[in-house]
Design an enzyme around this catalytic site. Sequence first.
Site, PDB file in Angstrom:
ATOM      1  N   HIS A  62     -14.512  62.734  45.290  1.00 44.65           N
ATOM      2  CA  HIS A  62     -15.045  61.457  45.779  1.00 44.65           C
ATOM      3  C   HIS A  62     -15.478  61.791  47.200  1.00 44.65           C
ATOM      4  O   HIS A  62     -14.663  61.729  48.126  1.00 44.65           O
ATOM      5  CB  HIS A  62     -13.962  60.375  45.807  1.00 44.65           C
ATOM      6  CG  HIS A  62     -13.654  59.772  44.475  1.00 44.65           C
ATOM      7  ND1 HIS A  62     -14.601  59.096  43.738  1.00 44.65           N
ATOM      8  CD2 HIS A  62     -12.502  59.713  43.762  1.00 44.65           C
ATOM      9  CE1 HIS A  62     -14.035  58.646  42.614  1.00 44.65           C
ATOM     10  NE2 HIS A  62     -12.771  59.026  42.601  1.00 44.65           N
ATOM     11  N   LYS A  93     -19.945  57.156  40.315  1.00 48.00           N
ATOM     12  CA  LYS A  93     -20.147  55.910  39.555  1.00 48.00           C
ATOM     13  C   LYS A  93     -21.401  55.173  40.021  1.00 48.00           C
ATOM     14  O   LYS A  93     -21.364  54.004  40.417  1.00 48.00           O
ATOM     15  CB  LYS A  93     -18.916  55.006  39.622  1.00 48.00           C
ATOM     16  CG  LYS A  93     -17.663  55.686  39.058  1.00 48.00           C
ATOM     17  CD  LYS A  93     -16.448  54.796  39.119  1.00 48.00           C
ATOM     18  CE  LYS A  93     -15.186  55.484  38.631  1.00 48.00           C
ATOM     19  NZ  LYS A  93     -14.648  56.503  39.566  1.00 48.00           N
ATOM     20  N   PHE A  94     -22.522  55.860  39.954  1.00 44.91           N
ATOM     21  CA  PHE A  94     -23.820  55.250  40.277  1.00 44.91           C
ATOM     22  C   PHE A  94     -24.031  54.046  39.351  1.00 44.91           C
ATOM     23  O   PHE A  94     -23.594  54.064  38.191  1.00 44.91           O
ATOM     24  CB  PHE A  94     -24.954  56.252  40.030  1.00 44.91           C
ATOM     25  CG  PHE A  94     -25.006  57.390  41.016  1.00 44.91           C
ATOM     26  CD1 PHE A  94     -25.668  57.260  42.223  1.00 44.91           C
ATOM     27  CD2 PHE A  94     -24.404  58.614  40.730  1.00 44.91           C
ATOM     28  CE1 PHE A  94     -25.733  58.307  43.133  1.00 44.91           C
ATOM     29  CE2 PHE A  94     -24.466  59.668  41.628  1.00 44.91           C
ATOM     30  CZ  PHE A  94     -25.130  59.508  42.835  1.00 44.91           C
TER      31      PHE A  94
HETATM   32  P1  5BU Z   1      -4.980  59.791  39.114  1.00 49.29           P
HETATM   33  O1  5BU Z   1      -4.311  60.153  40.401  1.00 49.29           O
HETATM   34  O2  5BU Z   1      -4.726  60.794  38.001  1.00 49.29           O
HETATM   35  O3  5BU Z   1      -4.680  58.378  38.698  1.00 49.29           O
HETATM   36  O4  5BU Z   1      -6.545  59.853  39.465  1.00 49.29           O
HETATM   37  C1  5BU Z   1      -7.509  59.410  38.574  1.00 49.29           C
HETATM   38  C2  5BU Z   1      -8.890  59.745  39.044  1.00 49.29           C
HETATM   39  O5  5BU Z   1      -9.808  59.436  38.007  1.00 49.29           O
HETATM   40  C3  5BU Z   1      -9.364  58.986  40.279  1.00 49.29           C
HETATM   41  O6  5BU Z   1     -10.146  59.882  41.048  1.00 49.29           O
HETATM   42  C4  5BU Z   1     -10.241  57.872  39.749  1.00 49.29           C
HETATM   43  O7  5BU Z   1     -11.343  57.585  40.572  1.00 49.29           O
HETATM   44  C5  5BU Z   1     -10.755  58.470  38.446  1.00 49.29           C
HETATM   45  N1  5BU Z   1     -10.985  57.475  37.381  1.00 49.29           N
HETATM   46  C6  5BU Z   1      -9.968  56.740  36.814  1.00 49.29           C
HETATM   47  O8  5BU Z   1      -8.804  56.860  37.186  1.00 49.29           O
HETATM   48  N2  5BU Z   1     -10.251  55.870  35.800  1.00 49.29           N
HETATM   49  C7  5BU Z   1     -11.505  55.667  35.338  1.00 49.29           C
HETATM   50  O9  5BU Z   1     -11.701  54.883  34.411  1.00 49.29           O
HETATM   51  C8  5BU Z   1     -12.540  56.437  35.942  1.00 49.29           C
HETATM   52  C9  5BU Z   1     -12.249  57.334  36.936  1.00 49.29           C
HETATM   53 BR1  5BU Z   1     -14.249  56.235  35.363  1.00 49.29          BR
END
Ligand code: 5BU
Length: 268
Positions: A62, A93-94
Amino acid sequence: MEASEVWGPRWKMCDNSLARRYMEVASRKQSLVVLAADLRTMGDLKSMINLVGPHIAALKTHVDLVDDWDAEEWGELCHHAKKHDLLIFEDRKFADIGKISRGQMAGAYDIRSWSDIVTAHGISGPDIVDGLCAGWSDVDREGGVLLLAQMSSRGNLLEIPGYTDAMVAAGCSHSGVFGFIGNGSNSDDVASLRSRVGDKKMIWTPGVNIAIGDGEMGQRYGDPRKAVLSGSDGIIVGSGIHGVNNPRGAAEEYALVSWEALLERGGF
Ligand code: 5BU
């Protein structure tokens, strides 16, 4: 093992060049782990890549989360990630119209120049994929778009009936589409998405953690092995790796679980 052997029909039917590259990297590294590198400093990001680089197949960023972001240092970080044989995936996430999304691939972060994969919502219509692909073409690069067909967070509006189907229908026929994001926290959701997507596209799943259950602020977690057995081709893991005492050990464990599940599944 050769990617064509491991991935079976997914390899044969795939129409996106980045998806092929991913299947090759994953086969070389025997890992379907996509590290969600949600760290706030350039130094922490670099240290994490060094620690877990050998056990992951892609680095999810990110870019706007990094407090001390600097263009030159970011270039070096990406170069470093490439040395670890990682695909670079900006989870931006455009969601805008095609022309603006193309412009946003440039801008201060110049995402088009270093990302191999980006995420996009389909809410604005299918032309967003053309816009993002045009962004890569503008710098003579190719990339792949991951469309959000499901999300892992509680109460997300993609669960409204019809949305996922419409997203899959719009994305499956576009060669710029790398694949779809599925809800890794629920293996039934992943299986249902896979049955709609077929073999031609990847499904990558966030919301995966060996410690299943509710996470912070509406995040939900499901089991990595079940996600892969249900049809996930890449498990997106953040805090399960960077938030534990031994990130390298955790990355190794997620890699093993994901790889064994892929072989058990028989590649499809
Ligand atoms: P985590 O720490 O495993 O919860 O991180 C999850 C990552 O996946 C985080 O960078 C979110 O922006 C990304 N993500 C998510 O959690 N769920 C979604 O539906 C999407 C992206 Br699309």
